[in-house]
Motif scaffolding. Structure first.
Motif, PDB file in Angstrom:
ATOM      1  N   ALA A   4       0.833  -1.215   0.000  1.00 16.62           N
ATOM      2  CA  ALA A   4       0.000   0.000   0.000  1.00 16.62           C
ATOM      3  C   ALA A   4       0.863   1.259   0.000  1.00 16.62           C
ATOM      4  O   ALA A   4       0.523   2.258  -0.634  1.00 16.62           O
ATOM      5  N   ARG A   5       1.993   1.198   0.682  1.00 13.58           N
ATOM      6  CA  ARG A   5       2.883   2.358   0.765  1.00 13.58           C
ATOM      7  C   ARG A   5       3.586   2.639  -0.561  1.00 13.58           C
ATOM      8  O   ARG A   5       3.824   3.789  -0.915  1.00 13.58           O
ATOM      9  N   ARG A  39       1.744   2.134  -7.162  1.00 19.12           N
ATOM     10  CA  ARG A  39       1.562   3.252  -8.090  1.00 19.12           C
ATOM     11  C   ARG A  39       0.379   4.116  -7.635  1.00 19.12           C
ATOM     12  O   ARG A  39      -0.678   3.604  -7.290  1.00 19.12           O
ATOM     13  N   ARG A  40       0.559   5.417  -7.667  1.00 17.65           N
ATOM     14  CA  ARG A  40      -0.476   6.350  -7.219  1.00 17.65           C
ATOM     15  C   ARG A  40      -1.103   7.044  -8.419  1.00 17.65           C
ATOM     16  O   ARG A  40      -0.506   7.910  -9.024  1.00 17.65           O
ATOM     17  N   ASP A  41      -2.287   6.647  -8.741  1.00 14.48           N
ATOM     18  CA  ASP A  41      -3.077   7.370  -9.734  1.00 14.48           C
ATOM     19  C   ASP A  41      -4.247   7.974  -8.976  1.00 14.48           C
ATOM     20  O   ASP A  41      -4.195   9.091  -8.531  1.00 14.48           O
ATOM     21  N   SER A  42      -5.264   7.147  -8.771  1.00 14.63           N
ATOM     22  CA  SER A  42      -6.424   7.612  -8.013  1.00 14.63           C
ATOM     23  C   SER A  42      -6.248   7.359  -6.522  1.00 14.63           C
ATOM     24  O   SER A  42      -7.010   7.861  -5.714  1.00 14.63           O
ATOM     25  N   GLY A  43      -5.260   6.563  -6.152  1.00 12.47           N
ATOM     26  CA  GLY A  43      -5.091   6.174  -4.755  1.00 12.47           C
ATOM     27  C   GLY A  43      -5.879   4.937  -4.411  1.00 12.47           C
ATOM     28  O   GLY A  43      -5.789   4.419  -3.306  1.00 12.47           O
ATOM     29  N   ASN A  44      -6.662   4.445  -5.360  1.00 12.10           N
ATOM     30  CA  ASN A  44      -7.527   3.299  -5.112  1.00 12.10           C
ATOM     31  C   ASN A  44      -6.735   2.039  -4.785  1.00 12.10           C
ATOM     32  O   ASN A  44      -7.119   1.282  -3.895  1.00 12.10           O
ATOM     33  N   SER A  51      -3.805   1.646  -3.358  1.00 15.41           N
ATOM     34  CA  SER A  51      -3.229   1.652  -2.012  1.00 15.41           C
ATOM     35  C   SER A  51      -4.304   1.434  -0.947  1.00 15.41           C
ATOM     36  O   SER A  51      -4.017   0.891   0.112  1.00 15.41           O
ATOM     37  N   GLU A  52      -5.509   1.822  -1.240  1.00 13.70           N
ATOM     38  CA  GLU A  52      -6.592   1.680  -0.270  1.00 13.70           C
ATOM     39  C   GLU A  52      -7.268   0.316  -0.324  1.00 13.70           C
ATOM     40  O   GLU A  52      -7.949  -0.072   0.625  1.00 13.70           O
ATOM     41  N   GLU A  88     -10.218  -3.424  -9.320  1.00  8.62           N
ATOM     42  CA  GLU A  88      -8.778  -3.293  -9.157  1.00  8.62           C
ATOM     43  C   GLU A  88      -7.999  -4.157 -10.145  1.00  8.62           C
ATOM     44  O   GLU A  88      -6.823  -4.422  -9.952  1.00  8.62           O
ATOM     45  N   SER A 124       4.999  -3.392  -6.828  1.00  9.96           N
ATOM     46  CA  SER A 124       4.953  -3.091  -5.399  1.00  9.96           C
ATOM     47  C   SER A 124       4.699  -4.356  -4.586  1.00  9.96           C
ATOM     48  O   SER A 124       5.276  -4.525  -3.515  1.00  9.96           O
TER      49      SER A 124
END
Length: 131
Positions: free
Chosen positions: A54-55, A58-63, A65-66, A88, A106
């Protein structure tokens, strides 16, 4: 172990942490405290992989990681870490890359980082139970 194919041709992006599968037949004869310790070790490692994934995902929408999650099998002795829901499905593309963007793994790096600690966690859990 390759991921299982899902309906619609999409693969789930998960990692199965097993470590003690070969001991399954012997678990029945183990002391309940030892089994409890093994479950604690599996849980600690699975949660560490989930949290690191999660950390670093890849960060696009943040979905992603959540929604990275842990699912337990065999009464907590086996853990699967990853993304389990159809929304997902793109985690596979983030992990492995496409022609449009490079891989940004990740889950695999988190699993590799935990690999050595996993064995140590299980060993320590059994030692604590046997004291």
């Amino acid at each position: 172990m390759p991921p299982r194919r899902r309906r619609g041709g999409r693969n789930p992006v998960t990692v199965r942490i097993t470590g003690i599968e070969r001991l399954r037949e012997r678990l029945a004869s183990l002391d309940a405290e030892v089994v409890k310790g093994l479950k604690e070790g599996v849980t600690a490692s699975a949660e560490a992989v989930r949290d690191e994934t999660a950390r670093t995902v890849r960060r696009d929408s943040g979905n992603l990681s959540e929604t990275v999650d842990v699912r337990y099998e065999e009464d907590g002795l086996i853990a699967r870490v990853g993304w389990f829901e159809d929304p997902e499905f793109y985690a596979h593309f983030a992990e492995n890359g496409t022609r449009s963007f490079p891989a940004q793994p990740s889950l695999r790096p988190a699993l590799e980082a935990e690999r050595g600690r996993y064995r140590a966690r299980l060993t320590e859990a059994v030692r604590r139970a046997l004291r």
